[in-house]
Design a protein around this motif. Structure first.
Motif, PDB file in Angstrom:
ATOM      1  N   VAL A 179     -55.707 -64.109 -31.254  1.00  0.00           N
ATOM      2  CA  VAL A 179     -55.306 -64.691 -29.957  1.00  0.00           C
ATOM      3  C   VAL A 179     -53.649 -64.623 -29.724  1.00  0.00           C
ATOM      4  N   ASP A 180     -53.327 -64.689 -28.664  1.00  0.00           N
ATOM      5  CA  ASP A 180     -51.901 -64.550 -28.259  1.00  0.00           C
ATOM      6  C   ASP A 180     -51.113 -65.821 -28.326  1.00  0.00           C
ATOM      7  N   ALA A 181     -51.813 -66.746 -28.083  1.00  0.00           N
ATOM      8  CA  ALA A 181     -51.206 -68.211 -27.759  1.00  0.00           C
ATOM      9  C   ALA A 181     -52.198 -69.206 -28.025  1.00  0.00           C
ATOM     10  N   VAL A 182     -51.498 -70.412 -28.462  1.00  0.00           N
ATOM     11  CA  VAL A 182     -52.512 -71.494 -28.512  1.00  0.00           C
ATOM     12  C   VAL A 182     -52.000 -72.581 -27.664  1.00  0.00           C
ATOM     13  N   LEU A 183     -53.089 -73.339 -27.082  1.00  0.00           N
ATOM     14  CA  LEU A 183     -52.883 -74.697 -26.139  1.00  0.00           C
ATOM     15  C   LEU A 183     -53.440 -75.589 -27.016  1.00  0.00           C
ATOM     16  N   HIS A 184     -52.745 -76.476 -27.477  1.00  0.00           N
ATOM     17  CA  HIS A 184     -53.081 -77.461 -28.522  1.00  0.00           C
ATOM     18  C   HIS A 184     -53.439 -78.801 -27.806  1.00  0.00           C
ATOM     19  N   LEU A 185     -54.435 -79.265 -27.268  1.00  0.00           N
ATOM     20  CA  LEU A 185     -54.791 -80.325 -26.813  1.00  0.00           C
ATOM     21  C   LEU A 185     -55.474 -81.391 -27.477  1.00  0.00           C
ATOM     22  N   ALA A 186     -55.846 -81.095 -28.691  1.00  0.00           N
ATOM     23  CA  ALA A 186     -56.858 -81.817 -29.526  1.00  0.00           C
ATOM     24  C   ALA A 186     -55.917 -83.291 -29.988  1.00  0.00           C
ATOM     25  N   SER A 187     -56.600 -84.430 -29.945  1.00  0.00           N
ATOM     26  CA  SER A 187     -55.963 -85.637 -30.645  1.00  0.00           C
ATOM     27  C   SER A 187     -57.221 -86.510 -30.789  1.00  0.00           C
ATOM     28  N   ALA A 188     -56.718 -87.542 -31.839  1.00  0.00           N
ATOM     29  CA  ALA A 188     -57.825 -88.572 -32.270  1.00  0.00           C
ATOM     30  C   ALA A 188     -57.067 -89.941 -32.141  1.00  0.00           C
ATOM     31  N   PRO A 189     -57.104 -90.464 -30.881  1.00  0.00           N
ATOM     32  CA  PRO A 189     -56.153 -91.778 -30.366  1.00  0.00           C
ATOM     33  C   PRO A 189     -57.003 -92.830 -31.280  1.00  0.00           C
ATOM     34  N   GLN A 190     -58.265 -93.058 -31.462  1.00  0.00           N
ATOM     35  CA  GLN A 190     -59.002 -94.142 -31.920  1.00  0.00           C
ATOM     36  C   GLN A 190     -58.771 -94.208 -33.442  1.00  0.00           C
ATOM     37  N   ARG A 191     -59.099 -93.310 -34.125  1.00  0.00           N
ATOM     38  CA  ARG A 191     -59.312 -93.279 -35.474  1.00  0.00           C
ATOM     39  C   ARG A 191     -59.137 -91.788 -36.254  1.00  0.00           C
ATOM     40  N   GLY A 192     -58.419 -92.148 -37.350  1.00  0.00           N
ATOM     41  CA  GLY A 192     -58.211 -90.744 -37.920  1.00  0.00           C
ATOM     42  C   GLY A 192     -56.982 -89.953 -37.268  1.00  0.00           C
ATOM     43  N   THR A 193     -55.954 -90.794 -36.968  1.00  0.00           N
ATOM     44  CA  THR A 193     -55.059 -90.055 -35.896  1.00  0.00           C
ATOM     45  C   THR A 193     -54.065 -89.203 -36.901  1.00  0.00           C
ATOM     46  N   HIS A 194     -53.685 -89.979 -37.987  1.00  0.00           N
ATOM     47  CA  HIS A 194     -52.677 -89.055 -38.903  1.00  0.00           C
ATOM     48  C   HIS A 194     -53.187 -87.744 -39.296  1.00  0.00           C
ATOM     49  N   GLU A 195     -54.483 -87.887 -39.774  1.00  0.00           N
ATOM     50  CA  GLU A 195     -55.270 -86.688 -40.183  1.00  0.00           C
ATOM     51  C   GLU A 195     -55.463 -85.713 -39.286  1.00  0.00           C
ATOM     52  N   VAL A 196     -55.735 -86.060 -38.000  1.00  0.00           N
ATOM     53  CA  VAL A 196     -55.798 -85.156 -36.832  1.00  0.00           C
ATOM     54  C   VAL A 196     -54.589 -84.585 -36.370  1.00  0.00           C
ATOM     55  N   ASP A 197     -53.849 -85.504 -35.873  1.00  0.00           N
ATOM     56  CA  ASP A 197     -52.770 -85.243 -34.985  1.00  0.00           C
ATOM     57  C   ASP A 197     -51.551 -84.601 -35.722  1.00  0.00           C
ATOM     58  N   VAL A 198     -51.270 -85.349 -36.872  1.00  0.00           N
ATOM     59  CA  VAL A 198     -50.241 -84.881 -37.596  1.00  0.00           C
ATOM     60  C   VAL A 198     -50.662 -83.792 -38.747  1.00  0.00           C
ATOM     61  N   LEU A 199     -51.484 -83.946 -39.761  1.00  0.00           N
ATOM     62  CA  LEU A 199     -51.814 -83.005 -40.768  1.00  0.00           C
ATOM     63  C   LEU A 199     -52.679 -81.899 -40.202  1.00  0.00           C
ATOM     64  N   GLY A 200     -53.482 -82.196 -39.071  1.00  0.00           N
ATOM     65  CA  GLY A 200     -54.450 -81.253 -38.501  1.00  0.00           C
ATOM     66  C   GLY A 200     -53.242 -80.323 -37.574  1.00  0.00           C
ATOM     67  N   THR A 201     -52.416 -80.956 -37.033  1.00  0.00           N
ATOM     68  CA  THR A 201     -51.371 -80.020 -36.299  1.00  0.00           C
ATOM     69  C   THR A 201     -50.728 -78.967 -37.109  1.00  0.00           C
ATOM     70  N   ARG A 202     -50.392 -79.531 -38.457  1.00  0.00           N
ATOM     71  CA  ARG A 202     -49.739 -78.828 -39.551  1.00  0.00           C
ATOM     72  C   ARG A 202     -50.679 -77.672 -39.731  1.00  0.00           C
ATOM     73  N   ARG A 203     -51.876 -77.984 -40.117  1.00  0.00           N
ATOM     74  CA  ARG A 203     -52.767 -76.708 -40.432  1.00  0.00           C
ATOM     75  C   ARG A 203     -52.985 -75.732 -39.564  1.00  0.00           C
ATOM     76  N   LEU A 204     -52.905 -76.270 -38.052  1.00  0.00           N
ATOM     77  CA  LEU A 204     -53.095 -75.417 -37.096  1.00  0.00           C
ATOM     78  C   LEU A 204     -51.983 -74.405 -36.957  1.00  0.00           C
ATOM     79  N   VAL A 205     -50.751 -75.068 -37.033  1.00  0.00           N
ATOM     80  CA  VAL A 205     -49.313 -74.043 -37.150  1.00  0.00           C
ATOM     81  C   VAL A 205     -49.362 -73.322 -38.219  1.00  0.00           C
ATOM     82  N   VAL A 206     -49.934 -73.723 -39.159  1.00  0.00           N
ATOM     83  CA  VAL A 206     -49.859 -72.756 -40.455  1.00  0.00           C
ATOM     84  C   VAL A 206     -50.663 -71.687 -40.202  1.00  0.00           C
ATOM     85  N   ALA A 207     -51.757 -71.866 -39.678  1.00  0.00           N
ATOM     86  CA  ALA A 207     -52.828 -70.832 -39.519  1.00  0.00           C
ATOM     87  C   ALA A 207     -52.249 -69.910 -38.697  1.00  0.00           C
ATOM     88  N   ALA A 208     -51.766 -70.470 -37.372  1.00  0.00           N
ATOM     89  CA  ALA A 208     -51.296 -69.691 -36.446  1.00  0.00           C
ATOM     90  C   ALA A 208     -50.060 -68.758 -36.699  1.00  0.00           C
TER      91      ALA A 208
END
Length: 259
Positions: free
Chosen positions: A60-89
């Protein structure tokens, strides 16, 4: 341009997919579970575990990152998950990552907002050229809030809290423009056309629903309350969206809310 959209099955994702299709963008839509949609190639990947991310960002040329978990698991998804995504990208050679955030996360001290702010820092520190869009609240969110606050009869809330609803379809259009423009290395804010007090929003909502529920004023205490009353969730940035709270109510309830 081929774009990976995370959180593609969410409220904003459902507005983004047709908009990108109209722009001629080839969309790879990502969710935790497999789906099918003629407008996009769907892939299953999990930000919380990293499973499937390397495959999702490949090619892919670009990533549009919309995913979020406001109710539960927020740190795992929004912070650590974003880090996983950024590293993979970064490993995949992605040239642009657009992250969707929220107006006011640096002014209003909610736990969820602290996680969103940390995710912004992950994006900014990562290897992929970036842009960040902070949007104000969607009218559907405000309506859900009013529904919850009136479960016991009266509508309970702080009448002086300020909100600035913005239509997700208009946010989707702005995101499409940001993808076309390329990395800005900047945080942009985008809000609706009107700043409303909570009691103004309630009056319009009651009229649209032909409801006589009274407003029971309850002042939100402390620093959070002061920030919300001072407009912590609003922005003076331009341009803004065009669709108002009254427009949303008119479309939802048949015209009584429109001015």
């Amino acid at each position: 341009m081929r774009v990976l959209v995370t959180g593609a099955s969410g409220r904003l994702g459902r507005a983004v997919l047709p908009r990108l299709a109209e722009e001629g963008v080839t969309v790879r839509a990502m969710s935790r579970h497999p789906r099918h949609d003629d407008r996009a190639e769907w892939v299953a990947a999990d930000l919380a575990t990293g499973e499937g991310l390397a495959e999702a960002v490949t090619g892919v040329d670009a990533v549009l990152h919309l995913a979020s978990a406001p109710q539960r698991g927020t740190h795992e998804v929004d912070v650590l998950g974003t880090r996983r995504l950024v590293v993979a990208a970064g490993h995949a050679g992605v040239r642009h990552l657009v992250y969707v955030s929220i107006v006011g996360i640096d002014r209003v001290s909610f736990g969820y907002y602290r996680h969103k702010l940390a995710a912004e820092e992950v994006v900014k520190a990562g290897p992929v050229p970036w842009s960040i869009l902070r949007a104000t609240q969607f009218p559907e969110f405000l309506e859900e809030l009013l529904d919850r606050s009136s479960r016991l009869g009266p509508v309970v809330g702080d009448r002086a809290v300020l909100a600035q609803p913005v239509d997700p379809v208009e946010v989707a259009a702005r995101l499409a423009a940001m993808l076309t423009a390329g990395p800005s290395y900047a945080i942009e804010e985008y809000g609706g056309p009107q700043v409303l007090r909570f009691d103004e929003a309630v009056r319009a909502w009651r009229a649209a629903r032909h409801s006589r529920r009274p407003l029971l004023p309850v002042r939100i205490p402390g620093r959070v309350g002061r920030a919300l009353r001072a407009g912590g969730l609003t922005t003076t940035a331009t341009p803004t969206g065009a669709r108002t709270w009254a427009d949303h109510l008119a479309d939802t309830y048949g015209g009584t809310g429109r001015k």
